[in-house]
Design a protein around this motif. Sequence first.
Motif, PDB file in Angstrom:
ATOM      1  N   TRP A 138       0.605  -1.153   0.042  1.00  0.00           N
ATOM      2  CA  TRP A 138       0.047   0.021   0.174  1.00  0.00           C
ATOM      3  C   TRP A 138       0.909   1.392  -0.106  1.00  0.00           C
ATOM      4  N   THR A 139       1.878   1.234   0.521  1.00  0.00           N
ATOM      5  CA  THR A 139       2.738   2.530   0.797  1.00  0.00           C
ATOM      6  C   THR A 139       4.238   2.369   1.224  1.00  0.00           C
ATOM      7  N   ARG A 155      -1.338  -3.520   3.064  1.00  0.00           N
ATOM      8  CA  ARG A 155      -2.404  -3.065   3.585  1.00  0.00           C
ATOM      9  C   ARG A 155      -2.632  -3.795   5.030  1.00  0.00           C
ATOM     10  N   PHE A 156      -2.654  -5.190   5.222  1.00  0.00           N
ATOM     11  CA  PHE A 156      -3.075  -5.575   6.360  1.00  0.00           C
ATOM     12  C   PHE A 156      -1.786  -6.062   7.322  1.00  0.00           C
ATOM     13  N   GLY A 157      -0.778  -5.045   7.305  1.00  0.00           N
ATOM     14  CA  GLY A 157       0.021  -5.082   8.502  1.00  0.00           C
ATOM     15  C   GLY A 157       1.480  -5.610   8.251  1.00  0.00           C
ATOM     16  N   PHE A 159       0.905  -5.493  12.178  1.00  0.00           N
ATOM     17  CA  PHE A 159       0.159  -4.232  12.485  1.00  0.00           C
ATOM     18  C   PHE A 159      -1.124  -4.555  11.821  1.00  0.00           C
ATOM     19  N   SER A 160      -2.122  -3.645  12.365  1.00  0.00           N
ATOM     20  CA  SER A 160      -3.404  -3.530  11.904  1.00  0.00           C
ATOM     21  C   SER A 160      -3.297  -2.972  10.445  1.00  0.00           C
ATOM     22  N   GLU A 161      -4.499  -2.419  10.022  1.00  0.00           N
ATOM     23  CA  GLU A 161      -4.338  -1.862   8.703  1.00  0.00           C
ATOM     24  C   GLU A 161      -3.424  -0.673   8.592  1.00  0.00           C
ATOM     25  N   ILE A 162      -2.463  -0.658   7.592  1.00  0.00           N
ATOM     26  CA  ILE A 162      -1.307   0.413   7.555  1.00  0.00           C
ATOM     27  C   ILE A 162      -1.814   1.273   6.389  1.00  0.00           C
ATOM     28  N   ALA A 163      -1.848   2.533   6.776  1.00  0.00           N
ATOM     29  CA  ALA A 163      -1.932   3.687   5.661  1.00  0.00           C
ATOM     30  C   ALA A 163      -0.943   4.510   5.475  1.00  0.00           C
TER      31      ALA A 163
END
Length: 428
Positions: A379-380, A396-398, A417-421
């Motif tokens: 994601w990032t 996205r899912f950590g 982790f939880s969702e990472i943005a």
Amino acid sequence: LANVISGPYDGLSCADAIVTNKTKITTPEIWMIFLSADMVPPLVGGEKCSGTLSFGRKPRIKIGQTSALAIPVCVCVTELLTAGWDLEYARNTREAMKDLTIIIGTIGQSIMRSTDEGNTWERVGPRRGFPYEALVRCLAVHPSEPHVVFSGTERGLYRSDDAGANWRLVDSVLNPHYIWALAIDPVEPDIMFAGTGTPTPAMIFRSTNGGSSWKRRPVNVAAECENVGTPRVTAIAVDPQDSRNVWIGLEVDGARRSADGGESWTDVEVVHQKDVHNIVVTAGPPKTIFIVVNREIYKSTDDGVTWETLGMQDNIPWEYPRTQNYLRGMAVEPSRPDILFLGFGDATPGTAGGIARSNSMGKSWEVLPLPVQPNSTVWTFGLHPADPNVIFAASRFGYLYRSDSGGNSWTKLRREFSEIAAVRWMPG
């Protein structure tokens, strides 16, 4: 070109760099090259010659036409260019930076922070001035003050002056808005942009005083759009060569461009693509704008007058079985603006993902080897000019990955982790 190149005479302890006599520098007081630990005055002019500056046993910088010099000097890049310098790119092989801080913006777990290479983590909460279980969509690190960090949340904008250890709310018109995107002008960092969205209306705000106060800018955005309902600003990119040019992307309402520093905005027509996930502007050469949509990347070298597609459904050699290449995160290598990193997966949020790198301004891509298959779309990214070899990437899912070799090899950090943005790192 890295912001600062510094180190002792017996070897550069710095990022890779490339400078040519065609490089455009608009803030010479920021762009300094320290060829020696000795702070001798800048040397400009003098008889032109050719040769090599050697650092230790290996030459690090070749000089084409240079001002004559007998000892290492501290010079301004603009003065080098005026004198006719042509510094060739040289790969730095030093050990990757160890003294760094990592911060992660999560959806529902606020800020996660590590100061020991990611071995242990602290969740930053109310005792440190940050709201409990906040939804953090974006992070922005000040380009010349790396311990200053901004965080966009569903409760407005927060600022830290100590690399994310402590935070305070920036009391402003942003308070009731969900902030999805932030950008800081790399040349004039007092100018900042914030983009809002789902579930609050999608808007653009600008600050001219380093984020202390904000004003809304006039951008026409749909009140409702397909798939996501209320749209959101997913990307803001400031042109590194001309900061009057600012680009924003919306999910799902297309792209906009300002040619006057955010005073006014026009629609960007990219083959009617509305689902914009990311926008990157790289200095090149040539300067290039990349707009990432869900299944394709559009590229322009003429400030958006014309666009070409990169054929990303066929241009990523990914062997994972899927029905599409879903594209999300994109980043530019800080010292090599021709190198791009792309996060992708099989869907949103997806069940698998990967990282691709292009050394050719997007013409071709290679899938980089990861030790563990990501559990969702990548994601990032987190990069910093203090050491371009150090790259963080998050699914996205950590899942969190780190490279100390500019993407050639990766490790997966133990903590999930939880969702990472968003993920960022900073020296110290």
